[in-house]
Enzyme design. Structure first.
Site, PDB file in Angstrom:
ATOM      1  N   ARG A  23      17.811  -1.823  84.256  1.00  0.00           N
ATOM      2  CA  ARG A  23      16.829  -1.293  85.029  1.00  0.00           C
ATOM      3  C   ARG A  23      16.986   0.107  85.464  1.00  0.00           C
ATOM      4  O   ARG A  23      16.441   0.004  86.508  1.00  0.00           O
ATOM      5  CB  ARG A  23      19.127  -1.139  86.017  1.00  0.00           C
ATOM      6  CG  ARG A  23      18.887  -0.666  86.876  1.00  0.00           C
ATOM      7  CD  ARG A  23      19.820  -0.947  88.266  1.00  0.00           C
ATOM      8  NE  ARG A  23      19.944  -0.078  89.418  1.00  0.00           N
ATOM      9  CZ  ARG A  23      20.350  -0.396  90.689  1.00  0.00           C
ATOM     10  NH1 ARG A  23      21.972  -1.000  90.767  1.00  0.00           N
ATOM     11  NH2 ARG A  23      20.247   0.276  92.072  1.00  0.00           N
ATOM     12  N   GLU A  31       6.570   2.352  96.241  1.00  0.00           N
ATOM     13  CA  GLU A  31       7.554   0.818  95.358  1.00  0.00           C
ATOM     14  C   GLU A  31       7.273  -0.381  95.559  1.00  0.00           C
ATOM     15  O   GLU A  31       7.694  -1.036  93.940  1.00  0.00           O
ATOM     16  CB  GLU A  31       8.842   1.667  96.755  1.00  0.00           C
ATOM     17  CG  GLU A  31       9.392   2.924  96.108  1.00  0.00           C
ATOM     18  CD  GLU A  31       9.859   3.654  95.638  1.00  0.00           C
ATOM     19  OE1 GLU A  31      10.325   2.328  93.825  1.00  0.00           O
ATOM     20  OE2 GLU A  31      10.967   4.155  94.897  1.00  0.00           O
ATOM     21  N   ASN A  37      12.922   2.909  87.128  1.00  0.00           N
ATOM     22  CA  ASN A  37      12.785   4.294  87.563  1.00  0.00           C
ATOM     23  C   ASN A  37      11.060   5.044  87.566  1.00  0.00           C
ATOM     24  O   ASN A  37      10.885   5.755  86.800  1.00  0.00           O
ATOM     25  CB  ASN A  37      13.204   5.554  87.194  1.00  0.00           C
ATOM     26  CG  ASN A  37      14.257   4.647  87.490  1.00  0.00           C
ATOM     27  OD1 ASN A  37      15.275   5.024  88.801  1.00  0.00           O
ATOM     28  ND2 ASN A  37      16.125   4.954  86.166  1.00  0.00           N
TER      29      ASN A  37
HETATM   30  P1  NAD Z   1      14.351   8.237 105.702  1.00  0.00           P
HETATM   31  O1  NAD Z   1      15.105   7.238 105.070  1.00  0.00           O
HETATM   32  O2  NAD Z   1      14.507   9.768 105.534  1.00  0.00           O
HETATM   33  O3  NAD Z   1      13.084   7.810 106.646  1.00  0.00           O
HETATM   34  C1  NAD Z   1      12.289   7.573 107.024  1.00  0.00           C
HETATM   35  C2  NAD Z   1      12.037   8.666 108.993  1.00  0.00           C
HETATM   36  O4  NAD Z   1      11.929   7.177 109.235  1.00  0.00           O
HETATM   37  C3  NAD Z   1      13.294   9.320 109.103  1.00  0.00           C
HETATM   38  O5  NAD Z   1      12.833  10.011 109.809  1.00  0.00           O
HETATM   39  C4  NAD Z   1      13.764   8.041 109.855  1.00  0.00           C
HETATM   40  O6  NAD Z   1      14.701   8.789 110.689  1.00  0.00           O
HETATM   41  C5  NAD Z   1      12.710   7.568 110.467  1.00  0.00           C
HETATM   42  N1  NAD Z   1      12.900   6.139 110.768  1.00  0.00           N
HETATM   43  C6  NAD Z   1      13.897   4.880 110.046  1.00  0.00           C
HETATM   44  N2  NAD Z   1      13.666   3.963 110.252  1.00  0.00           N
HETATM   45  C7  NAD Z   1      12.720   3.944 110.940  1.00  0.00           C
HETATM   46  C8  NAD Z   1      11.671   3.127 112.551  1.00  0.00           C
HETATM   47  N3  NAD Z   1      11.779   2.051 112.362  1.00  0.00           N
HETATM   48  N4  NAD Z   1      10.971   3.674 112.988  1.00  0.00           N
HETATM   49  C9  NAD Z   1      10.874   4.886 113.354  1.00  0.00           C
HETATM   50  N5  NAD Z   1      10.851   5.967 112.459  1.00  0.00           N
HETATM   51  C10 NAD Z   1      12.257   5.155 111.860  1.00  0.00           C
HETATM   52  O7  NAD Z   1      12.895   7.670 104.023  1.00  0.00           O
HETATM   53  P2  NAD Z   1      13.143   5.980 103.384  1.00  0.00           P
HETATM   54  O8  NAD Z   1      11.551   6.609 103.007  1.00  0.00           O
HETATM   55  O9  NAD Z   1      13.698   5.151 104.223  1.00  0.00           O
HETATM   56  O10 NAD Z   1      14.188   6.353 102.253  1.00  0.00           O
HETATM   57  C11 NAD Z   1      14.198   7.522 101.137  1.00  0.00           C
HETATM   58  C12 NAD Z   1      15.036   7.660 100.029  1.00  0.00           C
HETATM   59  O11 NAD Z   1      15.478   6.485  99.855  1.00  0.00           O
HETATM   60  C13 NAD Z   1      15.698   9.049  99.716  1.00  0.00           C
HETATM   61  O12 NAD Z   1      16.646   9.646  99.658  1.00  0.00           O
HETATM   62  C14 NAD Z   1      15.568   8.267  98.348  1.00  0.00           C
HETATM   63  O13 NAD Z   1      15.906   9.442  96.994  1.00  0.00           O
HETATM   64  C15 NAD Z   1      16.391   7.271  98.448  1.00  0.00           C
HETATM   65  N6  NAD Z   1      16.228   5.510  97.279  1.00  0.00           N
HETATM   66  C16 NAD Z   1      17.383   5.584  96.704  1.00  0.00           C
HETATM   67  C17 NAD Z   1      16.753   4.012  96.028  1.00  0.00           C
HETATM   68  C18 NAD Z   1      18.328   2.961  96.144  1.00  0.00           C
HETATM   69  O14 NAD Z   1      18.332   2.066  94.883  1.00  0.00           O
HETATM   70  N7  NAD Z   1      19.093   3.405  96.854  1.00  0.00           N
HETATM   71  C19 NAD Z   1      15.740   3.269  96.516  1.00  0.00           C
HETATM   72  C20 NAD Z   1      14.521   4.512  96.315  1.00  0.00           C
HETATM   73  C21 NAD Z   1      15.150   4.898  97.009  1.00  0.00           C
HETATM   74  N1  GLY Z   2      15.185   2.880  92.765  1.00  0.00           N
HETATM   75  C1  GLY Z   2      15.870   2.965  91.271  1.00  0.00           C
HETATM   76  C2  GLY Z   2      17.581   1.923  91.562  1.00  0.00           C
HETATM   77  O1  GLY Z   2      17.570   1.601  92.226  1.00  0.00           O
HETATM   78  O2  GLY Z   2      17.694   1.877  90.195  1.00  0.00           O
END
Ligand code: NAD
Ligand code: GLY
Length: 363
Positions: A243, A187, A247
């Site tokens: 925005r 990202e 994506n």
């Molecule tokens: P996640 O939330 O699953 O975290 C990844 C793993 O790391 C998990 O097992 C978590 O428990 C663990 N973890 C978290 N912090 C930790 C730390 N400091 N030390 C050790 N382990 C830790 O994954 P992610 O990559 O953070 O997030 C992915 C999600 O975010 C997806 O569902 C995606 O769709 C979403 N997302 C949302 C947006 C948005 O704009 N809202 C943008 C991008 C992604």
């Molecule tokens: N990650 C895409 C958005 O926040 O718009």
């Protein structure tokens, strides 16, 4: 090194708020809790709670406000309505009122679910994002997209709902698995591709240090990413236009996540591979230079993400998954593509061209 607090501001119609970035920020979370909060609902999972739950609870206790912990199961496969309901069961069971404040402690999965719960609990309560993965610090905690997955599509049920603050502690990476660091870097490089060729070059130059978790480089990457994201969402909170550039790679990436079963590929890994596929499609449709497709492939490799996707059930399944994505309009898949690094355009593409890109980039 005494790193000062850095604050990036987000200004959207749905709310103005700071993104506070500093090492040790977990210990000062009380500063972000409004004085009239009645209860703090700390939403997290057992993995994160074991690492930093006590410390965060102690920090929140400084408010004098009661803190209840809501523990959700860990992982993307639990990002669904059933898990969301566990939040409501816990909050209603504890009789939390409209002046409670939700604190989302975790990665994007926790942040997206806790944010959605905040958006709809009693028609909306305040929430603070405390992202603990690189991906959530550079992307998901900022901008107010909240959601859960549906078996038929990624993030299909959700709301735009802004937090009242984002609190980023840049000292949380020691425990984060390498795969999660790589996913977050996908990202980060995305911002260079969509907005800033110089930042893309900076990522190329410093990729080894970033993967080695050099704190100074990570602090720069996090701040710059938050600045890019804050700029975009402040101009277009609800994705009516600009925005959508965020994506880039996601139409392909979401197909991989849904097609493989949520949680098999990490979101950032799927995005990394999607960036390569978007670059390849950009080359065929818009003349994006082949040498730059290779740069994208090389950088995605260097951050540790896959550059070749799964074939899934073939081109037909790929097309069907992409058709089901939120970015589809009137049945047409609108891809975010690049005429050159740092510039984007939204375009449909001929089906046979998309099929060639899928076949070239999957096994
Ligand atoms: P996640 O939330 O699953 O975290 C990844 C793993 O790391 C998990 O097992 C978590 O428990 C663990 N973890 C978290 N912090 C930790 C730390 N400091 N030390 C050790 N382990 C830790 O994954 P992610 O990559 O953070 O997030 C992915 C999600 O975010 C997806 O569902 C995606 O769709 C979403 N997302 C949302 C947006 C948005 O704009 N809202 C943008 C991008 C992604
Ligand atoms: N990650 C895409 C958005 O926040 O718009």
């Amino acid at each position: 090194m005494n790193t000062p607090l850095q604050t990036v501001s987000v200004a959207t119609p749905g709310g103005h708020y700071p993104i506070n970035i500093a090492p040790g920020r977990l210990d000062t979370l009380a500063q972000s809790i409004p004085a009239d909060a009645t209860t703090i609902a700390l939403i997290t999972n057992p993995v994160i709670h074991a690492l930093m739950g006590e410390r965060v609870t102690a920090a929140l206790n400084q408010t004098g406000c009661p803190v209840m912990t809501v523990m959700l199961p860990d992982g993307e496969s639990h990002k669904n309505l059933d898990t969301l309901n566990k939040i409501f069961d816990a909050m209603l069971g504890a009789k939390l009122d409209r002046k409670c404040v939700i604190v989302a402690l975790g990665g994007g999965v926790i942040g997206d679910m806790a944010g959605f719960a905040a958006a709809v609990y009693m028609r909306g309560v305040r929430f603070v994002q405390v992202p603990t993965t690189l991906l959530s610090q550079v992307d998901s905690s900022v901008g107010g997209k909240t959601a859960v997955n549906h078996p038929m599509g990624k993030n299909m049920i959700g709301a735009f709902y802004q937090p009242i603050a984002v609190e980023i502690d840049t000292n949380v990476f020691n425990t984060l698995p390498d795969r999660e660091m790589s996913a977050g870097l996908a990202e980060v490089i995305k911002y260079g591709l969509i907005l800033d060729p110089e930042f893309f070059e900076w990522c190329e130059k410093h990729v080894v240090g970033l993967r080695a978790r050099d704190p100074e480089l990570l602090a720069i990457a996090i701040r710059r990413s938050c600045e890019y994201k804050a700029w975009v969402v402040s101009k277009d909170e609800r994705e009516t236009g600009l925005r959508a550039i965020l994506n880039l790679g996601h139409t392909f990436g979401h197909a991989i996540e849904a097609g493989m079963g949520y949680g098999e590929w990490l979101h950032g890994e799927a995005v990394g591979c999607g960036l390569v596929m978007a670059a390849d499609l950009s080359a065929e449709l818009l003349g994006f230079p082949q040498s730059d497709v290779q740069r994208v492939r090389d950088l995605v490799t260097a951050i540790g993400c896959p550059t070749v996707g799964p074939r899934l059930g073939g081109v037909e399944q790929w097309m069907s998954l992409m058709q089901g994505d939120k970015k589809t309009e009137a049945g047409e898949i609108k891809f975010v593509l690049m005429p050159k690094i740092g510039e984007t355009i939204r375009r449909t593409a001929p089906a046979e061209m998309v099929a060639r890109v899928i076949l070239r980039n999957t096994v």
